[in-house]
Enzyme design. Structure first.
Site, PDB file in Angstrom:
ATOM      1  CE  LYS A 127      -3.878   1.989   2.659  1.00  0.00           C
ATOM      2  NZ  LYS A 127      -4.704   1.826   3.878  1.00  0.00           N
ATOM      3  CB  SER A 139      -7.799   3.979   3.237  1.00  0.00           C
ATOM      4  OG  SER A 139      -6.998   3.293   4.200  1.00  0.00           O
ATOM      5  CB  SER A 194      -8.447   1.401   6.192  1.00  0.00           C
ATOM      6  OG  SER A 194      -8.968   2.697   6.373  1.00  0.00           O
TER       7      SER A 194
END
Length: 318
Positions: free
Chosen positions: A137, A215, A239
């Site tokens: 990420k 997210s 997330s």
């Protein structure tokens, strides 16, 4: 997460469904905390059967990570780490323009890592996740030398490149993963959808009209669409869990300190933690096994190494 009886049965069933003949040897340099790592590998044994035909190169990406690992560990008719990486990179080039899951692709780094992994297999000393692809990420999950813009226009304009690697990402690298790139996130991971002014939105692979969630939507979409075998996200208020639901994958927000970190974002501490994302619960268990453990730089990190497969057998918390 407390493994209730229903969750334990579901996890055990997903693992036991793949039991078969043959044997998958434990990676030479793996250091699990108990014999349960051997138990897990034995459940995947049929995929290490040397006599079984090897899937075509481009079909490898559709296999679960544990199945790919078993094929890499074969003595005969084995899959090479280089071929496996190239298959994932081809898949990435085909699918990513439509999904927008990866925002910084690191093909050269991936190929170099795959060559090193293949050499370890030839020397008979593979590590726990040797040769498996692993998306990272683009938030606080730093990978030294690779651009990391947090989904933020000012940070992208600044051209921020982290000088060091996050401890949990380093542990994945030390376990032998191959990183094909960094995945999309909303600006500073602040919301439950993945969209930003730098890279735009990430779609769920199941319907391009809809967002992948956030997210960690880039990571979820990447692994759900078979661009990578494993990936990770980070979670304070959902997330990891939201995009896992939106993209129909397995994921876990670990207990705080299970995956150590140097400095979680102050605003989210102590609720913020990185966590594993994959297509099956068994893949998540392997990733948890490889990365969990104490770290002297994190006062919240948990003592002792995690025995995920033992939790599957007896029930417990992760």
């Amino acid at each position: 997460m407390r493994l209730t009886r229903r969750r334990t049965i579901a996890l055990a069933s997903s693992v036991a469904a793949f039991a078969g003949s043959g044997f998958v040897s434990r990676p030479a340099s793996a250091s699990p905390t108990s014999d349960n790592w051997s138990w897990l590998l034995q459940q995947f044994a049929k995929y290490g059967n040397d006599e079984k035909a090897t899937p075509a190169a481009d079909e490898l990406v559709f296999l679960p990570a544990y199945e790919q690992l078993a094929l890499l560990n074969r003595k005969l008719n084995r899959v090479s780490a280089v071929d496996l990486t190239e298959a994932h990179l081809r898949r990435l080039r085909l699918v990513n323009p439509r999904l927008n899951a990866f925002v910084h692709v690191t093909e050269d780094l991936a190929r170099e890592a795959a060559v090193r992994s293949e050499e370890r297999y030839r020397q008979g000393r593979p590590r726990m996740l040797e040769g498996l692809t692993f998306g990272v990420k683009a938030l606080f999950d730093f990978l030294a030398g690779v651009p990391n813009d947090f989904g933020s226009r000012p940070m992208a304009d600044l051209g921020f490149v982290p000088p060091s690697t996050a401890v949990y990402i380093q542990r994945a690298l030390d376990a032998g993963v191959v990183v094909p790139g960094k995945t999309n996130t909303p600006e500073f991971g602040h919301k439950g959808t993945t969209d930003n002014q730098v890279h735009g939105p990430t779609s769920t692979p199941f319907d391009l009209r809809f967002n992948a969630g956030g997210s960690s939507g880039g990571s979820a979409a990447a692994v759900a669409s078979f661009m990578t075998a494993l990936t990770q996200g980070s979670d304070a208020g959902g997330s990891v869990r939201i995009p896992a639901a939106m993209c129909n994958i397995a994921a876990l927000k670990p207990s705080i300190g299970r995956w150590p970190q140097e400095a979680p974002p102050i605003a989210a501490a102590p609720f913020f933690t990185p966590g594993p994302m994959a297509r099956t619960v068994a893949d998540v268990a392997m990733l948890m096994q490889a990365i969990s453990g104490p770290y002297e730089g994190d006062p919240l990190s948990m003592d002792g190494s995690l025995d995920v497969t033992g939790q599957v057998l007896v029930g417990g918390s992760a």
